[in-house]
Design a protein around this motif. Structure first.
Motif, PDB file in Angstrom:
ATOM      1  N   ASP A  51       0.868  -0.961   0.027  1.00  0.00           N
ATOM      2  CA  ASP A  51       0.084  -0.143   0.211  1.00  0.00           C
ATOM      3  C   ASP A  51       0.866   0.929   0.111  1.00  0.00           C
ATOM      4  OD1 ASP A  51       1.040  -0.971   2.411  1.00  0.00           O
ATOM      5  OD2 ASP A  51      -1.138   0.084   3.324  1.00  0.00           O
ATOM      6  N   VAL A  52       1.906   1.230   1.218  1.00  0.00           N
ATOM      7  CA  VAL A  52       2.552   2.569   0.661  1.00  0.00           C
ATOM      8  C   VAL A  52       3.717   2.671  -0.249  1.00  0.00           C
ATOM      9  CG1 VAL A  52       3.855   3.585   2.404  1.00  0.00           C
ATOM     10  CG2 VAL A  52       2.556   3.060   3.813  1.00  0.00           C
ATOM     11  N   LEU A  53       3.856   1.450  -0.814  1.00  0.00           N
ATOM     12  CA  LEU A  53       4.974   0.963  -2.228  1.00  0.00           C
ATOM     13  C   LEU A  53       4.192   1.941  -3.200  1.00  0.00           C
ATOM     14  CD1 LEU A  53       6.731  -1.996  -1.707  1.00  0.00           C
ATOM     15  CD2 LEU A  53       7.929  -0.004  -1.491  1.00  0.00           C
ATOM     16  N   LEU A  62       6.369  -6.071  -5.413  1.00  0.00           N
ATOM     17  CA  LEU A  62       7.288  -4.304  -5.931  1.00  0.00           C
ATOM     18  C   LEU A  62       7.434  -4.999  -7.311  1.00  0.00           C
ATOM     19  CD1 LEU A  62       9.371  -2.330  -5.030  1.00  0.00           C
ATOM     20  CD2 LEU A  62      10.849  -3.653  -5.065  1.00  0.00           C
ATOM     21  N   ASN A  63       7.222  -5.985  -8.085  1.00  0.00           N
ATOM     22  CA  ASN A  63       7.466  -5.156  -9.233  1.00  0.00           C
ATOM     23  C   ASN A  63       6.495  -5.457 -10.007  1.00  0.00           C
ATOM     24  OD1 ASN A  63       9.215  -6.272 -12.044  1.00  0.00           O
ATOM     25  ND2 ASN A  63       7.062  -7.479 -12.525  1.00  0.00           N
ATOM     26  N   SER A  64       4.782  -5.530  -9.343  1.00  0.00           N
ATOM     27  CA  SER A  64       3.591  -5.135  -9.764  1.00  0.00           C
ATOM     28  C   SER A  64       3.695  -3.758 -10.018  1.00  0.00           C
ATOM     29  CB  SER A  64       2.962  -6.053  -9.445  1.00  0.00           C
ATOM     30  OG  SER A  64       2.932  -7.128  -9.549  1.00  0.00           O
ATOM     31  N   ILE A  65       3.851  -3.156  -9.076  1.00  0.00           N
ATOM     32  CA  ILE A  65       3.408  -1.461  -8.555  1.00  0.00           C
ATOM     33  C   ILE A  65       4.677  -0.992  -9.676  1.00  0.00           C
ATOM     34  CG2 ILE A  65       3.726   0.206  -7.105  1.00  0.00           C
ATOM     35  CD1 ILE A  65       3.301  -1.825  -4.678  1.00  0.00           C
ATOM     36  N   VAL A  66       5.785  -1.535  -9.142  1.00  0.00           N
ATOM     37  CA  VAL A  66       6.954  -0.814 -10.612  1.00  0.00           C
ATOM     38  C   VAL A  66       6.176  -1.153 -11.974  1.00  0.00           C
ATOM     39  CG1 VAL A  66       9.380  -0.815 -11.532  1.00  0.00           C
ATOM     40  CG2 VAL A  66       8.556  -1.299  -8.957  1.00  0.00           C
ATOM     41  N   GLU A  67       6.149  -1.766 -12.467  1.00  0.00           N
ATOM     42  CA  GLU A  67       5.561  -2.322 -14.144  1.00  0.00           C
ATOM     43  C   GLU A  67       4.392  -1.197 -13.791  1.00  0.00           C
ATOM     44  OE1 GLU A  67       7.501  -3.018 -16.199  1.00  0.00           O
ATOM     45  OE2 GLU A  67       8.765  -3.962 -14.680  1.00  0.00           O
ATOM     46  N   ASP A  68       3.505  -1.384 -13.177  1.00  0.00           N
ATOM     47  CA  ASP A  68       2.039  -0.607 -13.045  1.00  0.00           C
ATOM     48  C   ASP A  68       3.007   0.953 -13.338  1.00  0.00           C
ATOM     49  OD1 ASP A  68      -0.470   0.130 -13.082  1.00  0.00           O
ATOM     50  OD2 ASP A  68       0.025   1.026 -10.919  1.00  0.00           O
ATOM     51  N   THR A  69       3.753   1.274 -12.492  1.00  0.00           N
ATOM     52  CA  THR A  69       4.037   2.588 -12.449  1.00  0.00           C
ATOM     53  C   THR A  69       4.745   3.416 -13.770  1.00  0.00           C
ATOM     54  OG1 THR A  69       4.552   2.428  -9.862  1.00  0.00           O
ATOM     55  CG2 THR A  69       5.784   4.469 -11.158  1.00  0.00           C
TER      56      THR A  69
END
Length: 143
Positions: free
Chosen positions: A78-80, A117-124
């Protein structure tokens, strides 16, 4: 022409520490902040952002790297989801750096935490690319 001495800022009238904290929060998070209520908000703005995030010795990028590593190790997606896009939008971490962080985190914080983290990074990265494509299309002259 505006006389800067008479220009008011959005945090004028607040105590100096709160103003500094809110301005730093806007820089770190990349979105508009407003003053909040309660002890939790006060400690966050006045201490964490006005005191800790403004200390000498580390850049915002350094602090962000440490924070992303700790959050990933805790599985705090959530914070990531706030910190990763803000770091990317602020130019602190580019696509390549974010992807390298994922690989590094996987090996120290575990594959499941790295995968989140990878999901958040790739979405970003995908959202930023779509936004850049829309901006380029809007700026292009019609043929």
């Amino acid at each position: 022409m505006t006389d800067e001495s008479t220009t008011t800022g959005k945090f004028d009238g607040l105590p100096e520490k709160r103003r500094i904290g809110l301005e730093k929060m806007e820089t770190v998070y990349g979105f508009d902040m407003t003053d909040g209520t309660g002890d939790f908000f006060g400690i966050t703005a006045d201490h964490l952002f006005a005191d800790i995030w403004t200390r000498p010795g580390l850049s915002d990028r350094d602090r962000r790297l440490i924070l992303i590593g700790m959050l990933a190790g805790q599985g705090a997606a959530d914070v990531l989801g706030i910190q990763v896009p803000a770091a990317h939008a602020n130019g602190e971490l580019d696509d390549e750096a974010l992807r390298e962080i994922v690989i590094f985190v996987c090996h120290y914080a575990g594959w499941p935490n790295g995968a989140r983290l990878n999901s958040i990074v790739e979405d970003t990265i995908a959202k930023a690319a779509r936004s850049a494509a829309r901006a380029a299309k809007a700026a292009a002259p019609e043929a």
